[in-house]
Design a protein around this motif. Structure first.
Motif, PDB file in Angstrom:
ATOM      1  N   ALA B 116       0.824  -1.215   0.000  1.00 24.13           N
ATOM      2  CA  ALA B 116       0.000   0.000   0.000  1.00 24.13           C
ATOM      3  C   ALA B 116       0.857   1.264   0.000  1.00 24.13           C
ATOM      4  N   LEU B 117       2.089   1.142   0.490  1.00 17.29           N
ATOM      5  CA  LEU B 117       2.953   2.329   0.553  1.00 17.29           C
ATOM      6  C   LEU B 117       3.786   2.504  -0.713  1.00 17.29           C
ATOM      7  N   GLN B 118       3.735   1.497  -1.592  1.00 22.29           N
ATOM      8  CA  GLN B 118       4.539   1.594  -2.805  1.00 22.29           C
ATOM      9  C   GLN B 118       3.804   2.419  -3.846  1.00 22.29           C
ATOM     10  N   SER B 119       3.790   3.721  -3.618  1.00 27.79           N
ATOM     11  CA  SER B 119       3.048   4.613  -4.494  1.00 27.79           C
ATOM     12  C   SER B 119       3.875   5.854  -4.766  1.00 27.79           C
TER      13      SER B 119
END
Lengths: 413, 261
Positions: B116-119
């Motif tokens: 979810a944080l890989q943005s």
């Protein structure tokens, strides 16, 4: 001290009246909540929300047209009213920030006043509505007659107004559904939180579901309780080929690391099989004792895990690998006969026919062998208006950054 | 290796910043020393970024590195713009403090970053907050200094202008932080705002500074109440930043990555 104070409710109204009105709204809201609890399940849908929004806008303009010279209009479009409303909303949100916002079964003062679900309560609705009215009058007052020097002000305030208005009215039209996709099957039905099924104007076939994993980690656990042993940090070390690392008092060396393997006889072999699991051959030594060598594996849904007993109290084990990336390769069919191949990934949704499709989860017990992919489908027809509002606020923020304190320096003159 | 290089970089930064405090008269040398300290942090963050193969923005310790870098940069910029030496030292002290906290609590430098944080929103979301917090922290010091001068009856209107400027810049970045977060959440989960405890407190912080800005806009002459509002707003900001994890409301937050195993 001979400071003359204006009697309350005598014009022009100032901070005292502003805070009293806003606080009164909260009080009425809570009383209403106490007597007839707002039903969090109901929401205003199309076309009711559009009608209500139109009525609200018309009333605002009529009020402005008829009463623009009145003291009430001057008060509602002034800063004391804004600060009163902002402060009371802040007070409400602080309560929200301190108490857990989760549904509760008990009947007590907290649930009676809906302090655990404030976003769907009367006081929250009242204060937001009041703020929206004030904000609208502030914008109108700054816009008519329009002066170019006010463009930054109008842009940021109107942006905020549009965002709250569109997000608030649009929430009833927002549809958030889940779809369970199974490999090589086509699905066109989605379900909501309550288990109701809906047919969608699109169908999705899952061609392949792929999980990319990090390497598993080394950890020491207590034999009796199974708890993670962490007298020193880091307590978990990611396994890499030929790694030598100090884990608490033990020096651990990875002899072999097999990302996919199966046990045969007394060792693990590379294996490309359904359910093949990572395994590593490790040597562990301490200052006092001689080296200990053995295989560890975290296992999979159909293979057992294996740990290495270090002594009577502790064992070394391999953790279940964490997902690095998971994605679904899908074909999406629409009623007009079109089909499209897409990849769904976390943070990379796809848009089809007014619906946005998000990768949500999978069968975590099966891990990388999951043939189930859960996706979320969301329809939000008001999104574009919310984006316009957000975009205007961003322009307003850039304006603010550029001008800095010139705003107050000008107002002092 | 990551830890040893941290000690080296933090050592160079600390030494040059502390040294710069002893030669306040020699403008060029002092600025150069401050710059060396900044560069040392920048190089270390760059090294960390490449060796971790991800932006080092996940743990509280890593965020503190960025905070340390940006607050010292902003201190130097503010100095060039406003020539307040005490502000520069305040910023350097804060930067050192964050490095010291990191030294006392070495974080687990794990490679794991949840999907979810890989943005692409992740870095701007956090970076604008850090810039914003640095501006707002600086404005708080002006507020405290202003209140002190009010007590000594030596208050000057120009303090208010510095405070205003810092709040305006900080508030602009804060707004960007909230909006980036909302856009990211929409991209990742399909909703802008969920009243997650961290979001709730970020919103309260935003409202706090909003009160200050409106108060200043209406009554520029009444600076004492404005100064108190400014000081109070920073307390809320601190709750948002550190305190949220300890509140009963935080059990269901999506913003508590550091608590995960």
């Amino acid at each position: 001290m001979s400071k003359t104070t204006k009697p309350l409710w005598q014009n022009p109204w100032g901070y005292a009246e502003s805070f009293l009105i806003a606080f009164g709204l909260l009080l009425i809201g809570f009383l209403l909540e106490f007597t007839i609890q707002s039903n969090s399940g109901t929401s205003i849908r199309y076309p009711m929300n559009l009608i209500l929004g139109g009525v609200f806008l018309t009333l605002l303009l009529v009020f402005y047209g008829l009463l623009k010279k009145s003291k009430l209009y001057l008060f509602l479009s002034g800063i004391p009213a804004s600060i009163g409303a902002i402060s009371m909303l802040t007070l409400l949100v602080i309560i929200m920030g301190v108490t857990p916002q989760v549904p509760m079964q008990d009947k007590n003062l907290i649930t009676k006043l809906s302090l655990n679900q404030l976003t769907t309560s009367w006081p929250f609705l009242f204060i937001n509505f009041y703020l929206l009215v004030i904000l609208a009058f502030v914008i109108i007052r700054k816009s008519f007659p329009f002066k170019w020097k006010n463009w930054g002000f109008v842009c940021s305030h109107l942006g905020l107004w549009i965002t709250i208005f569109a997000a608030g009215l649009g929430s009833g039209d927002l549809m958030r559904l889940k779809m369970d996709l199974h490999e090589n099957k086509t699905e066109w039905k989605a379900y909501d939180d309550k288990g109701n099924y809906y047919e969608l104007p699109l169908a999705i076939k899952l061609n392949d579901f792929i999980v990319d994993e990090f390497n598993p980690k080394l950890a020491v656990v207590e034999n009796e309780t199974g708890k993670l042993y962490e007298p020193s940090k880091p307590s978990m070390i990611m396994i890499e080929k030929d790694l030598t690392a100090q884990l608490h008092n033990w020096s651990v060396t990875i002899g072999e690391f097999l990302p996919l393997s199966g046990r045969a006889g007394d060792k693990y072999h590379p294996l490309h099989d359904f359910g093949a699991a990572p395994a590593a051959k490790v040597s562990v030594s301490t200052n006092s004792a001689e080296a200990l060598t053995g295989w560890i594996s975290c296992g999979s849904f159909n293979r057992p895990h294996e740990s290495l007993k270090l002594n009577d109290n502790y064992s070394l084990l391999m953790t279940v690998p964490e997902p690095k990336k998971f994605s679904s390769e899908v074909t999406i069919y629409t009623p007009d006969g079109k089909k499209e191949d897409k990849v769904l990934e976390v943070n990379k949704p796809q848009s089809v026919n007014g619906w946005k499709i998000y990768q949500l989860s999978y069968d975590e017990k099966m891990g990388k062998y999951s043939s189930l992919s859960v996706v979320e489908v969301v329809k939000d027809p008001w999104q574009i208006y919310v984006y316009i509002g957000i975009f205007m606020m961003m322009i307003g923020a850039i304006y603010m950054f550029w001008r800095g304190n010139k705003v107050t320096i000008n107002s002092e003159q | 290796m990551i830890w040893n290089y941290f000690l080296m970089a933090a050592g160079v930064s600390s030494a040059s910043w502390i040294l710069s405090a002893f030669i306040p008269k020699k403008d060029i040398i002092r600025n150069l020393l401050v710059l060396i300290g900044i560069l040392s942090m920048a190089v270390y963050i760059g090294f960390l970024w490449t060796s971790l193969e991800r932006p080092p923005l996940r743990t509280l310790g890593e965020t503190r590195l960025w905070y340390s870098l940006f607050i010292s940069i902003i201190g130097l910029i503010t100095y060039f713009r406003w020539r307040y030496l005490w502000m520069l030292y305040y910023c350097l002290f804060m930067s050192l403090l964050f490095l010291f906290i990191n030294y006392l609590h070495p974080e687990n430098f794990s490679k794991t970053l949840m999907p979810a944080l890989q943005s692409p929103w992740f870095v701007p979301h956090v970076v604008v907050y850090i810039i914003s917090y640095a501006f707002l922290a600086a404005s708080t010091l002006v507020a405290v200094y202003g209140l002190y001068q009010v007590k000594r009856e030596k208050f000057e209107a120009k303090y208010m202008q510095v405070a205003d400027n810092l709040v305006y810049l900080g508030f602009a970045f804060l707004t960007f932080g909230l909006l980036f977060g909302a856009l990211w959440a929409k991209e990742a989960w399909g909703h802008y705002w969920t009243w997650d405890p961290k979001e709730t407190w970020a919103f309260i912080t935003w409202m706090g500074y909003l009160v200050y800005i409106h108060r200043r806009y209406q009554k520029p002459g009444k600076y004492v109440s404005a100064l108190w509002i400014l000081a109070l707003a920073f307390v809320i900001l601190l709750v948002c930043w550190f305190g949220v994890n300890y509140l009963p409301s935080a059990q269901f937050s999506v913003h508590t990555y550091s608590m995960q195993p």
